[in-house]
Write a protein that holds these residues in place. Structure first.
Motif, PDB file in Angstrom:
ATOM      1  N   ASN A  56     -72.873 -24.546  32.112  1.00 60.07           N
ATOM      2  CA  ASN A  56     -72.040 -23.380  31.838  1.00 60.07           C
ATOM      3  C   ASN A  56     -72.451 -22.678  30.547  1.00 60.07           C
ATOM      4  O   ASN A  56     -71.856 -21.666  30.176  1.00 60.07           O
ATOM      5  CB  ASN A  56     -70.552 -23.752  31.786  1.00 60.07           C
ATOM      6  CG  ASN A  56     -70.279 -24.995  30.965  1.00 60.07           C
ATOM      7  OD1 ASN A  56     -71.112 -25.440  30.204  1.00 60.07           O
ATOM      8  ND2 ASN A  56     -69.091 -25.565  31.141  1.00 60.07           N
ATOM      9  N   ALA A  59     -75.070 -18.867  30.892  1.00 56.92           N
ATOM     10  CA  ALA A  59     -74.281 -17.857  31.579  1.00 56.92           C
ATOM     11  C   ALA A  59     -74.069 -16.679  30.643  1.00 56.92           C
ATOM     12  O   ALA A  59     -74.385 -16.740  29.451  1.00 56.92           O
ATOM     13  CB  ALA A  59     -72.940 -18.432  32.030  1.00 56.92           C
ATOM     14  N   ILE A 101     -70.775 -27.576  35.000  1.00 57.77           N
ATOM     15  CA  ILE A 101     -69.870 -27.116  36.052  1.00 57.77           C
ATOM     16  C   ILE A 101     -70.129 -27.938  37.304  1.00 57.77           C
ATOM     17  O   ILE A 101     -71.285 -28.098  37.725  1.00 57.77           O
ATOM     18  CB  ILE A 101     -70.092 -25.633  36.389  1.00 57.77           C
ATOM     19  CG1 ILE A 101     -70.111 -24.769  35.120  1.00 57.77           C
ATOM     20  CG2 ILE A 101     -69.026 -25.130  37.365  1.00 57.77           C
ATOM     21  CD1 ILE A 101     -70.574 -23.345  35.370  1.00 57.77           C
ATOM     22  N   HIS A 106     -65.135 -26.803  34.991  1.00 54.37           N
ATOM     23  CA  HIS A 106     -65.951 -26.902  33.784  1.00 54.37           C
ATOM     24  C   HIS A 106     -65.606 -28.118  32.930  1.00 54.37           C
ATOM     25  O   HIS A 106     -64.451 -28.544  32.866  1.00 54.37           O
ATOM     26  CB  HIS A 106     -65.762 -25.653  32.920  1.00 54.37           C
ATOM     27  CG  HIS A 106     -66.335 -24.413  33.518  1.00 54.37           C
ATOM     28  ND1 HIS A 106     -67.398 -23.728  32.961  1.00 54.37           N
ATOM     29  CD2 HIS A 106     -65.991 -23.725  34.634  1.00 54.37           C
ATOM     30  CE1 HIS A 106     -67.667 -22.668  33.710  1.00 54.37           C
ATOM     31  NE2 HIS A 106     -66.831 -22.640  34.730  1.00 54.37           N
ATOM     32  N   ASP A 108     -66.755 -29.604  28.793  1.00 55.93           N
ATOM     33  CA  ASP A 108     -67.336 -29.130  27.533  1.00 55.93           C
ATOM     34  C   ASP A 108     -67.043 -30.158  26.453  1.00 55.93           C
ATOM     35  O   ASP A 108     -65.896 -30.599  26.303  1.00 55.93           O
ATOM     36  CB  ASP A 108     -66.713 -27.774  27.176  1.00 55.93           C
ATOM     37  CG  ASP A 108     -67.344 -27.094  25.975  1.00 55.93           C
ATOM     38  OD1 ASP A 108     -68.444 -27.498  25.569  1.00 55.93           O
ATOM     39  OD2 ASP A 108     -66.727 -26.137  25.451  1.00 55.93           O
ATOM     40  N   MET A 183     -65.246 -21.661  31.212  1.00 62.26           N
ATOM     41  CA  MET A 183     -65.427 -22.515  30.044  1.00 62.26           C
ATOM     42  C   MET A 183     -64.502 -22.109  28.906  1.00 62.26           C
ATOM     43  O   MET A 183     -63.944 -22.968  28.220  1.00 62.26           O
ATOM     44  CB  MET A 183     -66.880 -22.495  29.568  1.00 62.26           C
ATOM     45  CG  MET A 183     -67.126 -23.435  28.392  1.00 62.26           C
ATOM     46  SD  MET A 183     -68.845 -23.762  28.021  1.00 62.26           S
ATOM     47  CE  MET A 183     -69.406 -22.164  27.462  1.00 62.26           C
TER      48      MET A 183
END
Length: 279
Positions: A56, A59, A101, A106, A108, A183
């Motif tokens: 992610n 992007a 992803i 998502h 992180d 995200m």
């Protein structure tokens, strides 16, 4: 609007979170003098691909395309460092931020890793930043408020002894965020209490936040380099960044990007982590 997830959706986010955990584990194990930040990026990219996930980070972020699958921020770089030819040296501190992803959901997280033996104040910096993250995560309980998380993060940092060189600067303007089908989502999670901001939304089951303190050995102020990404301290002092994606559940916090769901670290704080939905 804060996106509220069902237990089934949180389970899907747990899958993405574990991919991120695997990628960061591989990067941590590879960190050593002589390794380039591009080497670490390639390692994370392979882990993400091998798990059938996508990055992610690769992007469109407001018209800017980030050129890596990790942020590799070294020493005075706080966040969003671009991986490339920079070679790590003994005594460096690198913060590695990674996301993935899976099926549209998502994950992180970020870690700070010492390169070989670091100065005492640098080791303290990373430890204090990580500790403040867990203090914030411990407040991810239903019916708490967003401000409870910010207060816990700041309070932990302010209570720590000052390092042999420097002080604790809580980076201004940057912080955590909601996460789920994107995200970066509402709400923004400050790492300090801001007057006039109020208590923020109530943390209800299904709330998922990325908790990510950023702390320096000096100023809380930053600037962005000409690459339009890399955030550095204005006084050149070194910084640390730690992050986990965390869900509020009926049973307590669930750290989606920790292998054990946060059980060990939360237990040390007297908090019971939620059961892992994946078993």
């Amino acid at each position: 609007m804060v996106e509220i997830k069902t237990p089934e959706q949180i389970a899907k986010m747990r899958v993405a979170g574990l991919v991120v955990a695997e990628a960061l584990k591989a990067c941590r194990e590879a960190v050593a003098p002589g390794v380039s930040t591009q080497d670490l990026n390639d390692i994370a990219a392979k882990v993400i691909a091998d798990h059938g996930a996508t990055s992610n980070f690769r992007a469109d972020h407001g018209g800017l395309w980030f050129p890596g699958v990790i942020c590799a921020s070294v020493n005075n770089e706080v966040v969003h460092g671009i991986p490339g030819g920079r070679v790590l040296q003994e005594g460096d501190l690198i913060s590695i931020d990674c996301g993935a992803i899976v099926d549209g959901w998502h994950g992180d997280a970020a870690i700070s890793v010492a390169v070989g033996e670091v100065a005492p104040e640098v080791a303290m910096l990373s430890s204090v930043t990580e500790g403040s993250m867990w203090a914030g995560i411990a407040q991810m309980k239903k019916n708490n408020r967003l401000a409870d998380v910010s207060k816990a993060i700041e309070g932990f940092i302010r209570r720590q002894p000052l390092p042999p060189k420097g002080k604790w600067g809580i980076t201004e303007g940057y912080g955590g965020h909601g996460i789920g089908t994107a995200m970066h989502m509402e709400p923004h999670v400050l790492n300090y209490v801001e007057r006039g901001r109020g208590k923020g939304p109530k943390l209800v089951p299904g709330t998922v936040l990325a908790i990510e303190p950023m702390v320096s050995l000096g100023t809380p102020h930053t600037t962005v380099l000409e690459d339009d990404w890399t955030v550095v301290t204005t006084d050149g002092t070194w910084a640390s960044h730690w992050e986990h994606s965390v869900a509020v559940t009926e049973q307590g916090p669930l750290v989606l990007t920790a292998f054990d769901g946060g059980k060990a670290a939360l237990a040390a704080l007297g908090v019971t982590a939620a059961p892992d939905p994946l078993g």
